[in-house]
Design a protein around this motif. Structure first.
Motif, PDB file in Angstrom:
ATOM      1  N   ILE A  39       0.830  -1.209   0.000  1.00  0.00           N
ATOM      2  CA  ILE A  39       0.000   0.000   0.000  1.00  0.00           C
ATOM      3  C   ILE A  39       0.859   1.250   0.000  1.00  0.00           C
ATOM      4  O   ILE A  39       0.620   2.194  -0.762  1.00  0.00           O
ATOM      5  CB  ILE A  39      -0.957  -0.008   1.213  1.00  0.00           C
ATOM      6  N   SER A  40       1.881   1.269   0.870  1.00  0.00           N
ATOM      7  CA  SER A  40       2.746   2.445   0.943  1.00  0.00           C
ATOM      8  C   SER A  40       3.524   2.642  -0.350  1.00  0.00           C
ATOM      9  O   SER A  40       3.680   3.772  -0.822  1.00  0.00           O
ATOM     10  CB  SER A  40       3.727   2.299   2.110  1.00  0.00           C
ATOM     11  N   GLY A  43       0.926   2.927  -3.465  1.00  0.00           N
ATOM     12  CA  GLY A  43       0.092   4.113  -3.267  1.00  0.00           C
ATOM     13  C   GLY A  43       0.743   5.406  -3.706  1.00  0.00           C
ATOM     14  O   GLY A  43       0.073   6.429  -3.861  1.00  0.00           O
ATOM     15  N   ASP A  47      -4.014   4.532  -7.656  1.00  0.00           N
ATOM     16  CA  ASP A  47      -5.229   4.835  -6.902  1.00  0.00           C
ATOM     17  C   ASP A  47      -5.284   3.926  -5.673  1.00  0.00           C
ATOM     18  O   ASP A  47      -5.188   2.701  -5.792  1.00  0.00           O
ATOM     19  CB  ASP A  47      -6.441   4.576  -7.798  1.00  0.00           C
ATOM     20  N   PRO A  48      -5.450   4.490  -4.463  1.00  0.00           N
ATOM     21  CA  PRO A  48      -5.471   3.666  -3.240  1.00  0.00           C
ATOM     22  C   PRO A  48      -6.506   2.548  -3.263  1.00  0.00           C
ATOM     23  O   PRO A  48      -6.264   1.458  -2.740  1.00  0.00           O
ATOM     24  CB  PRO A  48      -5.798   4.691  -2.143  1.00  0.00           C
ATOM     25  N   LYS A  49      -7.656   2.788  -3.875  1.00  0.00           N
ATOM     26  CA  LYS A  49      -8.696   1.751  -3.913  1.00  0.00           C
ATOM     27  C   LYS A  49      -8.279   0.590  -4.820  1.00  0.00           C
ATOM     28  O   LYS A  49      -8.571  -0.576  -4.533  1.00  0.00           O
ATOM     29  CB  LYS A  49     -10.034   2.353  -4.359  1.00  0.00           C
ATOM     30  N   VAL A  51      -5.154  -0.244  -5.261  1.00  0.00           N
ATOM     31  CA  VAL A  51      -4.105  -0.897  -4.487  1.00  0.00           C
ATOM     32  C   VAL A  51      -4.716  -1.868  -3.476  1.00  0.00           C
ATOM     33  O   VAL A  51      -4.247  -2.997  -3.309  1.00  0.00           O
ATOM     34  CB  VAL A  51      -3.223   0.134  -3.764  1.00  0.00           C
ATOM     35  N   ALA A 105      -9.884   9.326  -1.478  1.00  0.00           N
ATOM     36  CA  ALA A 105      -8.528   8.800  -1.605  1.00  0.00           C
ATOM     37  C   ALA A 105      -7.558   9.554  -0.705  1.00  0.00           C
ATOM     38  O   ALA A 105      -6.701   8.947  -0.038  1.00  0.00           O
ATOM     39  CB  ALA A 105      -8.079   8.893  -3.064  1.00  0.00           C
ATOM     40  N   LEU A 109      -5.254   8.011   2.309  1.00  0.00           N
ATOM     41  CA  LEU A 109      -3.799   8.136   2.342  1.00  0.00           C
ATOM     42  C   LEU A 109      -3.330   8.797   3.633  1.00  0.00           C
ATOM     43  O   LEU A 109      -2.359   8.351   4.260  1.00  0.00           O
ATOM     44  CB  LEU A 109      -3.322   8.949   1.139  1.00  0.00           C
ATOM     45  N   ALA A 154      -7.848   0.058   5.773  1.00  0.00           N
ATOM     46  CA  ALA A 154      -6.569   0.219   5.079  1.00  0.00           C
ATOM     47  C   ALA A 154      -5.975  -1.079   4.566  1.00  0.00           C
ATOM     48  O   ALA A 154      -4.964  -1.060   3.869  1.00  0.00           O
ATOM     49  CB  ALA A 154      -5.567   0.894   6.017  1.00  0.00           C
ATOM     50  N   LEU A 249       3.007   9.146   2.654  1.00  0.00           N
ATOM     51  CA  LEU A 249       1.553   9.028   2.541  1.00  0.00           C
ATOM     52  C   LEU A 249       0.862  10.204   3.214  1.00  0.00           C
ATOM     53  O   LEU A 249      -0.152  10.714   2.717  1.00  0.00           O
ATOM     54  CB  LEU A 249       1.082   7.711   3.158  1.00  0.00           C
ATOM     55  N   ARG A 252       1.129  13.107   0.845  1.00  0.00           N
ATOM     56  CA  ARG A 252       0.185  13.010  -0.257  1.00  0.00           C
ATOM     57  C   ARG A 252      -1.238  13.278   0.198  1.00  0.00           C
ATOM     58  O   ARG A 252      -2.022  13.920  -0.507  1.00  0.00           O
ATOM     59  CB  ARG A 252       0.255  11.618  -0.888  1.00  0.00           C
TER      60      ARG A 252
END
Length: 256
Positions: A39-40, A43, A47-49, A51, A105, A109, A154, A249, A252
């Motif tokens: 994720i880190s 990301g 896009d976090p979703k 990921v 998002a 983050l 998360a 993160l 961001r």
């Protein structure tokens, strides 16, 4: 592959592969941190979703491999001993995963970055938290709820699990087994939760399937070095990398 390239460019897919191999190596070597690293790392550009969808199948399979390495008999004993913590973690993952799609998002983050940074600082500081025997039942409840909430939102509940196991003075060998059980059952709940939430769907599942290849390859390497390195040094190096990723993160999440 066409469905994958509708989600992610070839260049970013190579980047995701590289991050996942590293995550697999760390997971195989120290028993945790795969979701955090994926994720880190991913990301930063993805896009976090997407990921979160991408990590689901790799963490299910990697945790199965971790439990298998430790032995299923040991896993059953670990489950009996830590059943309250495991139960609460799994239930909360299933519940809170349903709210991921309504969170922006940047908020995801920022929240993840704060949690990662704080947990890494706690562990790197050398602060030793020991929970007295008589308070461990309530500690299991609090830690299980916290881990499940973090896991649902998360996709990672490793750091809180490690902190909890250290605080209740779990022996090193048993800790590796318990982590595999908690992460394994939790990842199944995460899979079920995000099938229902829609994060993992007929489009994003292709990305998650492809990420299995670098994840398993990395785990294979990690298992080989598990007994050949100084675990404390490697774990500390991993935490420093995660700390840098966590701070990024946060940046961001604040700056967009």
């Amino acid at each position: 592959m066409d469905s994958i390239f509708s989600l992610i460019s070839p260049e970013l897919l190579v980047f995701a592969f590289a991050v996942t191999v590293v995550a697999g190596i760390v997971k195989g070597a120290v028993g945790f941190a795969m979701p955090l690293i994926m994720i880190s790392g991913m990301g930063v550009l993805l896009d976090p979703k997407l990921v979160i969808a991408g990590i689901i199948l790799p963490i299910v399979v990697s945790n199965f491999l971790q439990v298998a390495k430790a032995g299923f008999g040991e896993a059953v004993e670990a489950l009996k001993e830590y059943k309250l913590y495991v139960l609460l973690t799994c239930v909360m993952i299933l519940i809170t995963s349903q709210f991921v799609k309504v969170v922006s998002a940047d908020t995801m983050l920022l929240g993840l970055g704060i949690v990662v940074t704080a947990l890494c600082l706690v562990q790197l500081s050398g602060l030793k938290i020991v929970i007295p025997t008589e308070r461990r039942p309530i500690a299991s409840v609090i830690a299980g709820l916290a881990s499940g909430i973090l896991g649902g939102f998360a996709g990672t509940w490793g750091p809180t699990t490690v902190l909890y196991l250290v605080a209740v003075e779990t022996p090193k060998a048993r800790q590796f087994v318990v982590q595999g059980v908690v992460y394994g059952l939790g990842s199944v709940m995460l899979l079920a939760g995000h099938l229902k939430s829609g994060i993992l769907n007929q489009h994003t599942v292709s990305f998650s399937l492809v990420m299995l290849v670098p994840a398993v390859f990395g785990m294979w390497i990690g298992f080989k070095i598990h007994d050949r390195i100084n675990q404390a040094v490697f774990r500390k190096a991993t935490l420093w990398v995660l700390l840098i990723a966590g701070v990024n993160l946060v940046r961001r999440g604040l700056l967009g």
